[in-house]
Design an enzyme around this catalytic site. Structure first.
Site, PDB file in Angstrom:
ATOM      1  N   HIS A 128       0.842  -1.195   0.000  1.00 11.28           N
ATOM      2  CA  HIS A 128       0.000   0.000   0.000  1.00 11.28           C
ATOM      3  C   HIS A 128       0.877   1.244   0.000  1.00 11.28           C
ATOM      4  O   HIS A 128       2.103   1.143  -0.003  1.00 11.28           O
ATOM      5  CB  HIS A 128      -0.983  -0.017   1.184  1.00 11.28           C
ATOM      6  CG  HIS A 128      -0.342  -0.023   2.548  1.00 11.28           C
ATOM      7  ND1 HIS A 128       0.210   1.098   3.120  1.00 11.28           N
ATOM      8  CD2 HIS A 128      -0.176  -1.024   3.444  1.00 11.28           C
ATOM      9  CE1 HIS A 128       0.682   0.801   4.324  1.00 11.28           C
ATOM     10  NE2 HIS A 128       0.468  -0.498   4.537  1.00 11.28           N
ATOM     11  N   CYS A 140       3.363  -4.530   6.524  1.00  9.52           N
ATOM     12  CA  CYS A 140       3.158  -4.436   5.078  1.00  9.52           C
ATOM     13  C   CYS A 140       4.386  -3.828   4.407  1.00  9.52           C
ATOM     14  O   CYS A 140       5.324  -3.397   5.063  1.00  9.52           O
ATOM     15  CB  CYS A 140       1.935  -3.562   4.792  1.00  9.52           C
ATOM     16  SG  CYS A 140       0.398  -4.233   5.476  1.00  9.52           S
TER      17      CYS A 140
END
Length: 166
Positions: A128, A140
Site C-alpha cells: 500500500h 506491510c
C-alpha cells in the site's frame, strides 16, 4: 523468481528492471511472523488481488476490485474468517479498508497466511502507499503513491513478492 516478481532488497523493491523505494514493518523482516509483531514475513508471496477506492482513484487494472463502504479485514485470530475480507457490521477485531486517510486507496493483496489462515501467524500483508518515506508499517510493504500506482498497473496474477531474511 521471474522478471514479473517484486523482490525486496535493502535498497527497496526490484521490479521490471528498476528499484522502487519502500518501507517495511516496524518489526523488521522475520521468519517467525506473529499477529501484532509489526514484522514483514520472509517468503515468496503471491499477489492475489488489487483493491482500490473508486471514489478517489481509477482502477489501475482490469482485475482490480473496488473497496466498498463497510469492507473490513479480519485480524481476530479467534474467528474462522481471520485474515479475510469481511463486511460491517463485524464486532470482532478488524481493520477498515475504507479509511479516512489515503493509506489504503490502493492495496495489493498477498497470500500471506491465506487462504487457510493459521491463527496468530499474522494477517493482512498488503502493499500500500506509505505515510512518508522511512515511516515503518505494521508489517506491510509501502510505497510512494505514484510508484504504487505504476507497480499496480504492471503486475499480473502471476506476480509474486519475494522477501528474504537479511
Amino acid at each position: 523468481m521471474t522478471a514479473d516478481d517484486l523482490v525486496l532488497t535493502p535498497q527497496g523493491v526490484r521490479f521490471i528492471g528498476r528499484m522502487w523505494p519502500c518501507t517495511i514493518g516496524r518489526g523488521g523482516i522475520r521468519t517467525d511472523k506473529r499477529e501484532g509483531d509489526g514484522a514483514t514475513p520472509v517468503g515468496t508471496h503471491r499477489i492475489t488481488g488489487i483493491l482500490y477506492r473508486p471514489d478517489r482513484i481509477a482502477p489501475p487494472s482490469h482485475w482490480a476490485r473496488p473497496i466498498r463502504p463497510g469492507d473490513l479485514w479480519s485480524d481476530d485470530p479467534e474467528r474462522p474468517d481471520y485474515n479475510r475480507l469481511v463486511r460491517a457490521p463485524y464486532p470482532y477485531g478488524h481493520e477498515s479498508l475504507r479509511r479516512a486517510d489515503p493509506l489504503y486507496d490502493l492495496i495489493l493483496l498477498t497470500d500471506w497466511n491465506w487462504p487457510d489462515a493459521k491463527p496468530g501467524a499474522g494477517s493482512a500483508i498488503f502493499l500500500h502507499r506509505w505515510r512518508r518515506s522511512g515511516f515503518p508499517t505494521e508489517g506491510c510493504v509501502a510505497f510512494r503513491p505514484d510508484h504504487l500506482w505504476q507497480i499496480a498497473r504492471r503486475i499480473t496474477p502471476a506476480t509474486r513478492l519475494t522477501v528474504r531474511a537479511r
